[in-house]
Design an enzyme around this catalytic site. Structure first.
Site, mmCIF file in Angstrom:
data_model
loop_
_atom_site.group_PDB
_atom_site.id
_atom_site.type_symbol
_atom_site.label_atom_id
_atom_site.label_comp_id
_atom_site.label_asym_id
_atom_site.label_seq_id
_atom_site.Cartn_x
_atom_site.Cartn_y
_atom_site.Cartn_z
ATOM 1 N NE ARG A 199 42.010 37.695 37.892
ATOM 2 C CZ ARG A 199 43.264 37.544 37.482
ATOM 3 N NH1 ARG A 199 43.589 36.530 36.693
ATOM 4 N NH2 ARG A 199 44.202 38.399 37.851
ATOM 5 C CE LYS A 222 41.021 42.018 36.034
ATOM 6 N NZ LYS A 222 40.742 42.225 37.440
ATOM 7 C CG HIS A 301 48.728 39.718 41.349
ATOM 8 N ND1 HIS A 301 48.490 40.801 42.151
ATOM 9 C CD2 HIS A 301 47.542 39.082 41.229
ATOM 10 C CE1 HIS A 301 47.219 40.816 42.516
ATOM 11 N NE2 HIS A 301 46.620 39.789 41.972
ATOM 12 C CE1 TYR A 311 54.791 35.512 51.041
ATOM 13 C CE2 TYR A 311 53.493 36.940 49.622
ATOM 14 C CZ TYR A 311 54.104 35.719 49.871
ATOM 15 O OH TYR A 311 54.020 34.721 48.926
#
Length: 322
Positions: A199, A222, A301, A311
């Protein structure tokens, strides 16, 4: 004696004492009637039959004081909670709170902000009411859970062409990884994002002590997890080109990067490109090289479902593999 309470006259006042499950509370009142009423209410509250009489605003305030400081997004949460305090929802007493009140608040918010913003605020409100229910005993049920969140538009997944990358980096004055000026280092930060899927804030906050030969360590990102990001050959070359000895690797602050990025993008005449689009583009590229578990670890994530869009292989392609 009234139930588990005792009421005694003390001089000119009446003293009520309540004892339940090891908890003893007392208070004095000018009349016997008030002492009895208080003791009956406190007994009901301690027994969980009756709720203490707090407002939504008091819950918002207590959450700010006790819970927000434990979260990485404290500043964001506090700003949202203070905004909620200004709405008429804040004046409603928790024992009287109904889902209709939350729905009305949602409709008012949708008049001034996007569905995605309201959805985020609703998540926060649910957390506050859940805390009030589970930890503080101020609520019997979390009525916000029964109110549907507004639909959020799908998040941006804009691909970036090689031509666009070259035009923007050229507008930043980068032809051969030059790093002398802030605008050149902004261009390098963009190229670095395309290599690592980091990020913008993580890239600008990167310090030299976190850089190893083939990876960088991001302390608490985050979602609060530390993570290791592998560096491609190109990413290592970009870091190598940066001047050493500055507090941060790229030596550009967020506000400066914003201004310089917009200037370069507009000069390059590339339309509708955000700096943050580099992350989605990088994830697309990494998804061709890493399996979903590895990708999730690299980009930080926790929810694999959010990565499934990267995907989307056609059934024909899968048949060929089989």
């Amino acid at each position: 004696h009234f139930g588990m309470a005792s009421i005694r006259k003390r001089g000119t006042s009446w003293r009520a004492e309540v004892y339940r499950d090891g908890t003893r509370e007392s208070s004095s009142f000018p009349t016997k009637q008030l002492a009895v009423a208080w003791s009956q209410q406190r007994e009901a509250e301690l027994g969980g039959e009756r709720l203490p009489d707090h407002t939504v605003k008091e819950a918002l305030r207590r959450y700010q004081r006790e819970v927000c400081p434990q979260h990485k997004g404290e500043k964001w949460e506090v700003a949202r909670l203070r905004m909620m305090e200004r709405d008429e929802l804040a004046a409603i007493r928790l024992p009287a709170l109904r889902k209709e009140h939350v729905s009305a608040w949602k409709r008012r918010r949708l008049e001034s902000v996007s569905g995605a913003s309201v959805a985020r605020e609703m998540t926060l409100l649910r957390l506050v009411l859940e805390e009030a229910k589970r930890e503080w005993g101020w609520l019997h049920q979390n009525v916000a859970r029964d109110v549907k969140k507004p639909a959020s538009p799908p998040s941006r997944k804009r691909r970036i062409s090689q031509d666009e990358i070259e035009r923007v980096t050229l507008a930043c004055g980068v032809t051969d990884l030059e790093a002398d000026t802030a605008i050149q280092r902004t261009g390098l930060a963009f190229l670095f994002a395309l290599e690592t899927a980091m990020r913008a804030g993580e890239i600008l906050g990167l310090t030299w002590d976190k850089v190893r030969q083939k990876a960088v360590t991001l302390p608490a990102t985050k979602n609060g997890d530390q993570r290791e990001v592998p560096l491609s050959k190109r990413a290592r070359e970009i870091l190598e080109a940066l001047p050493k000895g500055e507090p941060t690797c790229f030596n550009v602050d967020t506000a400066t990067r914003d201004v310089l990025w917009r200037r370069a993008r507009d000069a390059s005449e590339v339309v509708d490109l955000h700096f943050h689009d580099s992350r989605a583009e990088a994830i697309w590229r990494l998804s061709k090289k890493l399996d979903v578990m590895e990708l999730a670890r690299v980009i930080g994530h926790r929810d694999l479902r959010s990565l499934m869009i990267y995907y989307q292989t056609s059934a024909d392609d899968l048949a060929d593999r089989l």
